[in-house]
Design a protein around this motif. Structure first.
Motif, short mmCIF file in Angstrom:
data_model
loop_
_atom_site.label_atom_id
_atom_site.label_comp_id
_atom_site.label_asym_id
_atom_site.label_seq_id
_atom_site.Cartn_x
_atom_site.Cartn_y
_atom_site.Cartn_z
N TRP A 172 0.82 -1.21 0.00
CA TRP A 172 0.00 0.00 0.00
C TRP A 172 0.85 1.26 0.00
N LYS A 232 1.70 1.78 -3.61
CA LYS A 232 0.53 2.27 -4.34
C LYS A 232 0.26 3.75 -4.03
N ASN A 233 0.39 4.13 -2.76
CA ASN A 233 0.16 5.52 -2.38
C ASN A 233 1.21 6.44 -2.97
N ARG A 248 0.40 6.95 -6.58
CA ARG A 248 -0.76 7.83 -6.70
C ARG A 248 -0.35 9.29 -6.49
N LYS A 249 0.53 9.54 -5.53
CA LYS A 249 1.01 10.90 -5.28
C LYS A 249 1.76 11.44 -6.50
N LYS A 264 1.43 10.51 -9.61
CA LYS A 264 0.46 10.70 -10.68
C LYS A 264 -0.30 12.01 -10.49
N ASN A 265 -0.72 12.28 -9.26
CA ASN A 265 -1.45 13.51 -8.97
C ASN A 265 -0.57 14.74 -9.14
#
Length: 70
Positions: free
Chosen positions: A53, A56-57, A60-61, A63-64
């Motif tokens: 996780w 994954k986080n 995601r960071k 990507k954002n």
């Protein structure tokens, strides 16, 4: 559904199931078939789940952050 989906990802991260595919059956690995589940998750499995996780986080960071720059 969230609990189910997170549970599936957790089982995948410790090697109990093959990578889930949308619309396909969940497939147990040999480890998933033979491991003793009474103590699931063991401390080393908790570390594996947390690592999954965290990755994954982090993705995601990133990507954002890229989206905000565009």
């Amino acid at each position: 559904m969230f609990d189910f989906n997170f549970g599936i990802k957790n089982l995948y991260s410790v090697g109990y199931i093959e990578q889930p595919q949308r619309g396909q059956d969940i497939v147990l690995t040999q480890l998933g078939e033979n491991d003793e589940l009474t103590s699931y998750p063991r401390p080393e499995q908790e570390k594996m789940i947390r690592s999954y996780w965290d990755k994954k986080n982090e993705a995601r960071k990133k990507k954002n952050k890229i989206r905000k720059l565009q």
